[in-house]
Write an enzyme that holds these catalytic residues in place. Structure first.
Site, PDB file in Angstrom:
ATOM      1  N   SER A 181      80.263  91.551  16.749  1.00  0.00           N
ATOM      2  CA  SER A 181      79.421  90.963  15.700  1.00  0.00           C
ATOM      3  C   SER A 181      78.653  89.777  16.258  1.00  0.00           C
ATOM      4  O   SER A 181      78.820  88.640  15.810  1.00  0.00           O
ATOM      5  CB  SER A 181      80.304  90.537  14.533  1.00  0.00           C
ATOM      6  OG  SER A 181      81.035  91.646  14.059  1.00  0.00           O
ATOM      7  N   SER A 183      75.661  88.511  16.123  1.00  0.00           N
ATOM      8  CA  SER A 183      74.810  87.582  15.354  1.00  0.00           C
ATOM      9  C   SER A 183      75.667  86.650  14.503  1.00  0.00           C
ATOM     10  O   SER A 183      75.347  85.465  14.355  1.00  0.00           O
ATOM     11  CB  SER A 183      73.784  88.335  14.508  1.00  0.00           C
ATOM     12  OG  SER A 183      74.379  89.295  13.689  1.00  0.00           O
ATOM     13  N   ASP A 184      76.767  87.159  13.963  1.00  0.00           N
ATOM     14  CA  ASP A 184      77.693  86.265  13.248  1.00  0.00           C
ATOM     15  C   ASP A 184      78.303  85.238  14.196  1.00  0.00           C
ATOM     16  O   ASP A 184      78.471  84.067  13.848  1.00  0.00           O
ATOM     17  CB  ASP A 184      78.819  87.076  12.609  1.00  0.00           C
ATOM     18  CG  ASP A 184      78.321  88.017  11.522  1.00  0.00           C
ATOM     19  OD1 ASP A 184      78.274  87.594  10.360  1.00  0.00           O
ATOM     20  OD2 ASP A 184      77.974  89.167  11.841  1.00  0.00           O
ATOM     21  N   ASP A 185      78.673  85.700  15.386  1.00  0.00           N
ATOM     22  CA  ASP A 185      79.292  84.782  16.349  1.00  0.00           C
ATOM     23  C   ASP A 185      78.346  83.647  16.714  1.00  0.00           C
ATOM     24  O   ASP A 185      78.730  82.478  16.752  1.00  0.00           O
ATOM     25  CB  ASP A 185      79.674  85.539  17.628  1.00  0.00           C
ATOM     26  CG  ASP A 185      80.735  86.596  17.385  1.00  0.00           C
ATOM     27  OD1 ASP A 185      81.538  86.433  16.449  1.00  0.00           O
ATOM     28  OD2 ASP A 185      80.766  87.585  18.143  1.00  0.00           O
ATOM     29  N   GLY A 188      77.977  81.231  13.899  1.00  0.00           N
ATOM     30  CA  GLY A 188      79.192  80.417  13.791  1.00  0.00           C
ATOM     31  C   GLY A 188      79.238  79.332  14.854  1.00  0.00           C
ATOM     32  O   GLY A 188      79.619  78.183  14.586  1.00  0.00           O
TER      33      GLY A 188
END
Lengths: 407, 407
Positions: A181, A183-185, A188
């Site tokens: 993931s 783009s989430d990482d 974040g």
């Protein structure tokens, strides 16, 4: 193996970490928000993860052991978990009180959701003007796409990464995902650094320091990594195209098939390394070939060089091919799968991969925190593993809110 | 368009940024170290980039305009540049004096290099025990692979990312790179957050706060994103395999070919979205098919669904297909190339993409900082563009070191 700790205690280990004493509330779910706070927790922050009574839905993802999700052993580590029902007025009041005692809050609801349930930044900062609030969303807190549903894959697509992650001219198979993931990482990670930066600036300002409201999103996070492509496009109209596993301006550097079906990534493009590489694959005449004397010539003849290298790698398992090239100082690596990572002697020697005792599921492999600080062992940065939802209700409601334990 | 500023001034804009007042020295080159400090500079830190007299070699990469590298307009933005010859004793002494006046130093030489030239952490911290030192390398400051040459591609390979970025069962073409220097970027991001965290902890401790020495590396940075794969492998032996553009546990979600040769990423796997998607592609009978009633059934028949969706997407340009699906609230995005990014109305409305006046090369497109702080416009976070090497020698040697300007 680290000792099991179900109920974390403040102690010398914790205070040796740089963020010891920083209190962070997480109103997060799935990946981006919780990953931000896990990084802060790894650095010693006291993170309270606020979950709905049924728990963060990510607890339902992936493999389980003893009924507990194994990813959450990592994803929730070093955090305290409390459960609140944000539709319940009593719990909503608790959240405001928790926020009043926190340095920062990280949330990744859809834009506007917190405002709709009466927990927007103005409500939270009315009680605590010093509260730093980081908001992580798909497209940002404003703009025409604000209300579109956010998916990690779409962050990759709109941010420009997926277009580049492809083999050139290949039209039968779609460009693959990174398989994680990403783009989430990235979002974040940006949230974690922006939160700490806002806290540094606030605390430097002393009593008058106010809490910032921070806007982080998936598509901008991915797009931030597009190197010089924006100015290049603006000035010259050039649109960067995918190059597969090769680098168009350096040769030979590519990824080659091996006898065991694995792949070997080789960076053999400097003049000296190229000569050693041609020797190792038994093609010294290519090293002596005047067409291959410099990088420009090798780029022009990259297909011929790649074919020669692949003809050699196909005869060996990837590990053996890597050993043979490393023996003559040619930079290379097979494409590690998770077993290669788990068994690698370097990762093990540095405790980048370590066995940790998880009280819920037994001994498990964890990655170390991705940053190390002198005087703190990697094992001491895994203070405890991801807790069950609500495991710390009594502790946090008691210590932070002064509530008596319920009978 | 932002106003041109060749000589940055402290002013209200700068002090509104969270890291205003933080002084950071960069002994960086290429990507990872300089990216870390650029993120800090975007947040308001005063970053002094120390370059060799001939400049950071990354200035030689990529497109140029008016003789200046266009990427560096972004990569060096908001930084001051000074040139020092670290083999020259006078310049070495200057570096130690600069470090004595800095909060933090970020370096990405090979492990051991700074020690060899007499500028190791003990030398720098002898003058300034509060100096935070972040060291970015390929494999870390110790361990058996410490001295191996570090390449971004190898960080991706050893960290586990390249194995997963592939089409399953596809053996003719190698797994592609992400097309950007993702492992350097990740390491730079971790370095930025660790530096600020160390500064927060140090300043909180007051006068007795000491500077941490931080160890960040490419392979651990990539490996940190492997989700739950390590515990899963340790407990069950399962090795995560690449899944191409699909997600094996959700269907239909994939990337589909369009009439103009572009690709459309579609996340159509929830029950309601699936029905709308089948209506939009003119296959309502599939929405009514009992085999497709739930996600499990759709996963079992994913190939049939993917074929039906692709038969429709092939009839339309990607933009038109996206518009048609978005009209019925099906999450999707074509794979943006840099032109799509540059022209996107959301990126433009938010100034995520903006035109900036670069005094060296004229108006150029920049991405905004990937984090926003309330009260600070994205344009105000691009205070100035990447300077020429040594552009700030007189200013920095004067203000920081008290040297008189040379005649």
């Amino acid at each position: 193996m680290s000792t099991a700790r179900t109920a974390p205690e403040s102690g010398p280990t914790q205070s040796a970490l740089p963020l010891a004493g920083l209190r962070v509330l997480e109103l997060g779910h799935y990946i981006a928000g919780p990953f931000a706070t896990r990084l802060l927790a790894d650095m010693g922050a006291e993170v309270v993860k606020v979950e709905p009574p049924e728990g963060d839905p990510i607890r339902g993802w992936g493999s389980k052991a003893q009924g507990h999700p194994v990813w959450f052993s990592i994803h929730g580590r070093n955090k305290l978990s409390v459960t609140l029902d944000l539709k319940n007025p009593r719990d909503k009041a608790r959240l405001v009180k928790l926020a009043a005692r926190a340095d920062a809050l990280v949330e990744n609801f859809r834009p506007g959701y917190l405002e709709r349930i009466g927990l927007g930044p103005e409500v939270l900062q009315a009680e605590n003007p010093r509260l730093v609030i980081a908001r992580v969303s798909g497209y940002g807190q404003d703009g025409p796409y604000r209300d579109k549903p956010a998916f990690g894959a779409i962050g990759e697509a709109m941010g420009g990464l997926r277009h580049l992650t492809a083999n050139p001219g290949q039209t039968e198979l779609p460009p693959p995902r990174c398989g994680i993931s990403i783009s989430d990482d990235l979002a974040g990670m940006y949230a974690a650094m922006a939160v700490v930066s806002a806290c540094w600036g606030r605390d430097r300002a002393g009593q008058e320091g106010r809490g910032r409201i921070i806007d982080i999103n998936l598509v901008d996070s991915v797009m931030s990594l597009m190197e010089g492509m924006l100015p290049e496009y603006g000035l010259t109209g050039k649109i960067r195209q995918p190059a597969g596993a090769a680098i168009p301006t350096a040769a030979p550097t590519n990824t080659y098939p091996c006898a065991d079906g694995k792949w070997l990534c080789v960076a053999g493009n400097s003049d000296l390394i190229f000569r050693r590489l041609m020797g190792a694959i038994g093609r010294p005449e290519l090293a002596a070939d005047p067409r291959m004397a410099d990088n420009a010539g090798r780029c022009a003849n990259a297909a011929e060089l790649d074919a020669a290298i692949a003809a050699w790698t196909r005869t060996l398992p990837a590990k053996d091919a890597q050993d043979a090239l490393e023996a003559v100082d040619v930079p290379c690596s097979r494409l590690y799968d998770i077993r290669d990572i788990a068994e690698d002697p370097h990762f093990r020697a540095r405790d980048s991969v370590m066995t940790v005792q998880d009280p819920l599921i037994g001994p498990v492999l964890h990655p170390a925190a991705p940053f190390r600080f002198d005087g703190v062992a990697p094992r001491d940065m895994v203070r405890w593993t991801g807790p069950a939802a609500g495991a710390h209700n009594a502790r946090v409601f008691g210590e932070w809110l002064g509530e008596e334990a319920e009978a």
